[in-house]
Design an enzyme around this catalytic site. Sequence first.
Site, PDB file in Angstrom:
ATOM      1  N   SER A 265       0.842  -1.199   0.000  1.00  0.00           N
ATOM      2  CA  SER A 265       0.000   0.000   0.000  1.00  0.00           C
ATOM      3  C   SER A 265       0.875   1.245   0.000  1.00  0.00           C
ATOM      4  CB  SER A 265      -0.880   0.009   1.248  1.00  0.00           C
ATOM      5  OG  SER A 265      -0.077   0.271   2.380  1.00  0.00           O
ATOM      6  N   LYS A 266       0.223   2.372  -0.272  1.00  0.00           N
ATOM      7  CA  LYS A 266       0.916   3.647  -0.254  1.00  0.00           C
ATOM      8  C   LYS A 266       1.555   3.857   1.121  1.00  0.00           C
ATOM      9  CE  LYS A 266      -1.045   7.806   0.337  1.00  0.00           C
ATOM     10  NZ  LYS A 266      -0.059   8.441   1.203  1.00  0.00           N
ATOM     11  N   ARG A 267       0.865   3.415   2.162  1.00  0.00           N
ATOM     12  CA  ARG A 267       1.403   3.602   3.510  1.00  0.00           C
ATOM     13  C   ARG A 267       2.706   2.825   3.729  1.00  0.00           C
ATOM     14  NH1 ARG A 267      -2.088   1.778   7.471  1.00  0.00           N
ATOM     15  NH2 ARG A 267      -3.899   1.727   6.091  1.00  0.00           N
TER      16      ARG A 267
END
Length: 508
Positions: A265-267
Amino acid sequence: MNKKVRVRFAPSPTGGLHLGGVRTVLFNYLFAKQQGGDFIVRIEDTDQTRFVEGAEEYIFNTLKWCGLHPDESPLHGGPFAPYRQSERKASYRQFAEQLVEAGYAYYAFDTPDELDQMRFNHKTAENPSPQYNHALRVHMRNSLTLPAEEVKDLLAAGTPYVIRIKMPLNETVSFTDMIRGEVVFHTDQVDDKVLLKADGMPTYHLAVVVDDYAMKISHAFRGEEWLPSAPVHILLWKYLGWENEMPQWAHLPLILKPDGNGKLSKRDGDRLGFPVFAMDWTDPKTGEKTIGFKERGFLPQAFINLLALLGWNDGSDNEIFTLDELVNKFSMDRVHKGGAKFDFEKAKWYNHEWIKRLPAADLSSHVLAVLAEQDIVVNNEALLYKVIDLVKERCTLLPDFVQQASFFFKEPVHFDTDSLKPKWDDIKKLFFIELAMGLELSKEMAAADLEKEFKELAAAHQLKPGDLMLPFRIMLVGGKFGPGVFDIATTIGKEATAARIRHVLSLL
Ligand code: GLU
């Protein structure tokens, strides 16, 4: 007769494009080009609540940067326009109504409160979020449970409603996925998805089927996260009487976190310090900025190459492919079923390989751009090409050219004299004074000749050339980096070399 190959990338414009999204584009594109087919981009913007300003433009900019040009799209036009689902709104309702008439779908009048109540009433430890399905629809206010007269009155009175698919009981639905083979679903496990919303907009499920049919899509390749939706789509193809036109499907494996533990994910990128989006994305609502591969200094050729190898290989050890080679070699049956772990170090390796392989002429615009960001102007193309060839081996990401190349065009501002001081003495000082003087009096020379003179002068002072290299390097570039010192000195020229020596001598 075989259908003409027509594939589509069907993004919802909800934010920046994740590398998995670009890989979906790439696999669609490669397949289409290999088969002499068409690559279509269709914007799936029927969920107005998720619409994000600028996201569509971002998608097209990304495709442009990657060199993956659509044959048909809202930007490029085409025979099946419009390619934005919001602009096709009027075309979906008739199919939802047709399904209701045939008994495959029904009107549901439940208010948001009633839906909440249903979830609350039927919640159990085993089923914490009950769904509107074959078991619960009998308790709800819909055209399956209400008398026909009442349904008619409700519709006539303009009561808000949605149209839901009526999932059959005890059936199996199956299809052959080009990557996974036979995939089977049990209809009891799938809820009665909404097909048409109260605002008259179709949901993704209805729109994707209607448009894939209308646009004569032959193959639909999408992320694995859409696999659970496949039974709904297959039933819709069947119920609408289009079964023979159904595209062939492939659900592409997920791109996983570096440790293999779930979807990247972007996180994860934020946490581990690497990009996950193709290009910089600024969230228009929060102003939050996310760095992309492009701005981090990846070449589009390398980005495409590394994406292709996330979940695919050509059966050999070869890892470097141009886009044309990928078009030739790609095959869906060599795409892995399992997720592909993303490894940022490996991603950088691809970029380094591409920087090494590309000729200076192909790198120059990228290098000029990173130098311009540091206010370094280059107006000598021959010098630029020479410098690129001298330093590219040392550059992994494009901004590395700033450290490796700026001192060719601009005198360094900082000199790491602290690294020199411990071993500095008067004999070395004398050596460099004479070196500078000698250069000022001599003609321009080749690197090998300068090296020879340098060594002779060192011998005359009874110094080891090895002890003089670091001081010379720091005088020329400011620190412990850059290509061979004699290459640097002869490239910047004798005047500049002598001036830099004198300047650092004055600092010591
Ligand atoms: N609109 C869907 C998405 O955002 C498309 C899925 C599909 O290709 O069917 O990914």
